[in-house]
Design an enzyme around this catalytic site. Structure first.
Site, PDB file in Angstrom:
ATOM      1  N   ARG A 138       0.807  -1.228   0.000  1.00 46.38           N
ATOM      2  CA  ARG A 138       0.000   0.000   0.000  1.00 46.38           C
ATOM      3  C   ARG A 138       0.838   1.275   0.000  1.00 46.38           C
ATOM      4  NH1 ARG A 138      -2.971  -4.073   2.015  1.00 46.38           N
ATOM      5  NH2 ARG A 138      -0.914  -4.650   2.767  1.00 46.38           N
ATOM      6  N   THR A 139       1.791   1.359   0.922  1.00 48.43           N
ATOM      7  CA  THR A 139       2.526   2.618   1.105  1.00 48.43           C
ATOM      8  C   THR A 139       3.393   2.916  -0.117  1.00 48.43           C
ATOM      9  OG1 THR A 139       2.568   2.054   3.447  1.00 48.43           O
ATOM     10  CG2 THR A 139       3.956   3.890   2.748  1.00 48.43           C
ATOM     11  N   LYS A 183      25.223  -5.605  -1.281  1.00 44.30           N
ATOM     12  CA  LYS A 183      26.691  -5.782  -1.276  1.00 44.30           C
ATOM     13  C   LYS A 183      27.298  -5.147  -0.033  1.00 44.30           C
ATOM     14  CE  LYS A 183      26.599  -4.981  -6.233  1.00 44.30           C
ATOM     15  NZ  LYS A 183      26.904  -3.879  -7.163  1.00 44.30           N
ATOM     16  N   ARG A 196      11.190   3.760   4.065  1.00 45.82           N
ATOM     17  CA  ARG A 196      10.707   2.711   4.990  1.00 45.82           C
ATOM     18  C   ARG A 196      11.925   1.891   5.386  1.00 45.82           C
ATOM     19  NH1 ARG A 196       5.553  -1.151   4.726  1.00 45.82           N
ATOM     20  NH2 ARG A 196       4.674   0.863   5.324  1.00 45.82           N
ATOM     21  N   HIS A 242       4.569   5.702  11.794  1.00 43.59           N
ATOM     22  CA  HIS A 242       4.103   5.615  10.406  1.00 43.59           C
ATOM     23  C   HIS A 242       3.137   6.796  10.213  1.00 43.59           C
ATOM     24  CE1 HIS A 242       3.094   4.085   6.573  1.00 43.59           C
ATOM     25  NE2 HIS A 242       2.736   2.854   6.865  1.00 43.59           N
TER      26      HIS A 242
HETATM   27  N1   CP Z   1      -0.340  -0.156   6.018  1.00 46.68           N
HETATM   28  C1   CP Z   1       0.839  -0.342   5.414  1.00 46.68           C
HETATM   29  O1   CP Z   1       1.844   0.304   5.731  1.00 46.68           O
HETATM   30  O2   CP Z   1       0.815  -1.302   4.439  1.00 46.68           O
HETATM   31  P1   CP Z   1       2.053  -1.750   3.550  1.00 46.68           P
HETATM   32  O3   CP Z   1       3.036  -2.446   4.455  1.00 46.68           O
HETATM   33  O4   CP Z   1       1.482  -2.658   2.490  1.00 46.68           O
HETATM   34  O5   CP Z   1       2.674  -0.516   2.966  1.00 46.68           O
END
Ligand code: CP
Length: 314
Positions: free
Chosen positions: A55-56, A83, A105, A133
């Site tokens: 999603r993100t 590496k 992320r 998040h």
């Molecule tokens: N909710 C969320 O962060 O989903 P993803 O891990 O799929 O990005």
């Protein structure tokens, strides 16, 4: 907003309201045949993902493209990270390419803050370890605002594996700031000590969720659970005692989940697929809210001007 979006704590109530309002305006554009805005033409956004995401990552990519930015998608798998290249050297490499924004992320809590020290680019935290998040919290608030007239006094129960949840930490802070009453619900080993300091209450009874307007279900994050640590006797027992089932809900309660879901573990499939579930709507919100975040961070203009600009192009 500050230069970066690293934590929900970076946001004032005015920031949150402005991002949600901007997202609502952008939503009117994304419903049209021509969905692109020229706003970030000539800017480059890099999605730097060291952890898996559906999603993100996809919504940030689409958000940047809808605003006409150039997009670089970097995933650690298949890069020189495999590496042994460090985060710092990766950051310096991206900076040398002239990126304007880095959406990161990372599995390590705090990684976005280190990145922000090393680069001039705007940094957006797309999930760091078990920590934060913030754009998930913004899209969740946007989704709630579509269903409820005000956050003031809105009762939100966040249920499940709070210990490993960056989503819970960002949501508690953002919701509390906007005046919602947040209760985290789960078995004691999955509720971090001192979580009340973020602005919530704690309940160790699943029956509490019936009092909420919104039941926000968290994924059991088995991949983050330490081997040998018995947070729950078994998944089967967790589901029996803490799983969100139709029987545990009141009619009309809204149900949310950040995804990905473990159907049949923390959430019953009948709940996930019910009309009162907002889970698919959360995914839709992700696109316009992330557009709004990139827009806000990369254009820095007053909201009135920016909204007028959106309308003019639309
Ligand atoms: N909710 C969320 O962060 O989903 P993803 O891990 O799929 O990005």
């Amino acid at each position: 907003m500050n230069k970066h979006l690293l934590s929900a704590a970076d946001l004032s109530a005015a920031d949150i309201t402005r991002v949600l309002d901007t997202a609502a305006h952008l939503a009117t554009v994304t419903d049209r045949a021509i969905k692109k805005l020229p706003t970030l033409r000539g800017r480059t956004v890099c999605n730097l993902f060291f952890e898996d995401s559906t999603r993100t990552r996809i919504s940030f990519e689409l958000a940047a493209k809808r605003l006409s930015a150039d997009v670089i998608n970097f995933s650690a798998k298949g890069s020189s990270v495999s590496k042994g290249e460090s985060l710092k050297d990766t950051a310096i490499t991206l900076e040398a390419m002239g990126v304007d924004a880095i959406v990161i992320r990372h599995g390590a809590s705090g990684a976005p803050w280190r990145l922000a020290e090393w680069v001039d680019a705007v940094v957006v935290n797309a999930g760091d370890g078990t920590h934060e998040h913030p754009t998930q919290a913004l899209l969740d608030l946007y989704t709630m605002r579509q269903r409820f007239p005000s956050f003031d006094g809105l009762r939100v129960a966040i249920v499940g594996d709070v210990l490993h949840s960056r989503v819970a930490r960002s949501n508690i802070q953002a919701l509390a700031l906007m005046g919602a009453r947040v209760t985290v619900v789960g078995p004691p080993p999955l509720i971090p000590r001192g979580i009340e300091a973020l602005g919530c209450e704690v309940s160790y009874s699943i029956d509490t969720i019936r009092d909420a307007d919104v039941v926000y279900v968290l994924r059991m994050q088995r991949e983050r659970m330490l081997e040998g640590a018995n947070y729950v006797p078994s998944l089967r027992e967790y589901t029996a005692r803490w799983g969100v089932t139709p029987e545990r809900l009141r009619p009309g309660q809204k149900v949310m989940h950040p995804g990905p879901m473990n159907r049949g573990v923390e959430i019953d499939a009948a709940v996930a697929d019910a009309a009162d579930a907002l889970i698919e709507r959360q995914v839709r919100s992700g696109l316009v809210v992330r557009m709004a975040v990139l827009y806000d961070l990369l254009t820095h203009g007053p909201v009135e001007v920016k909204v007028a600009e959106i309308e003019e192009v639309a």
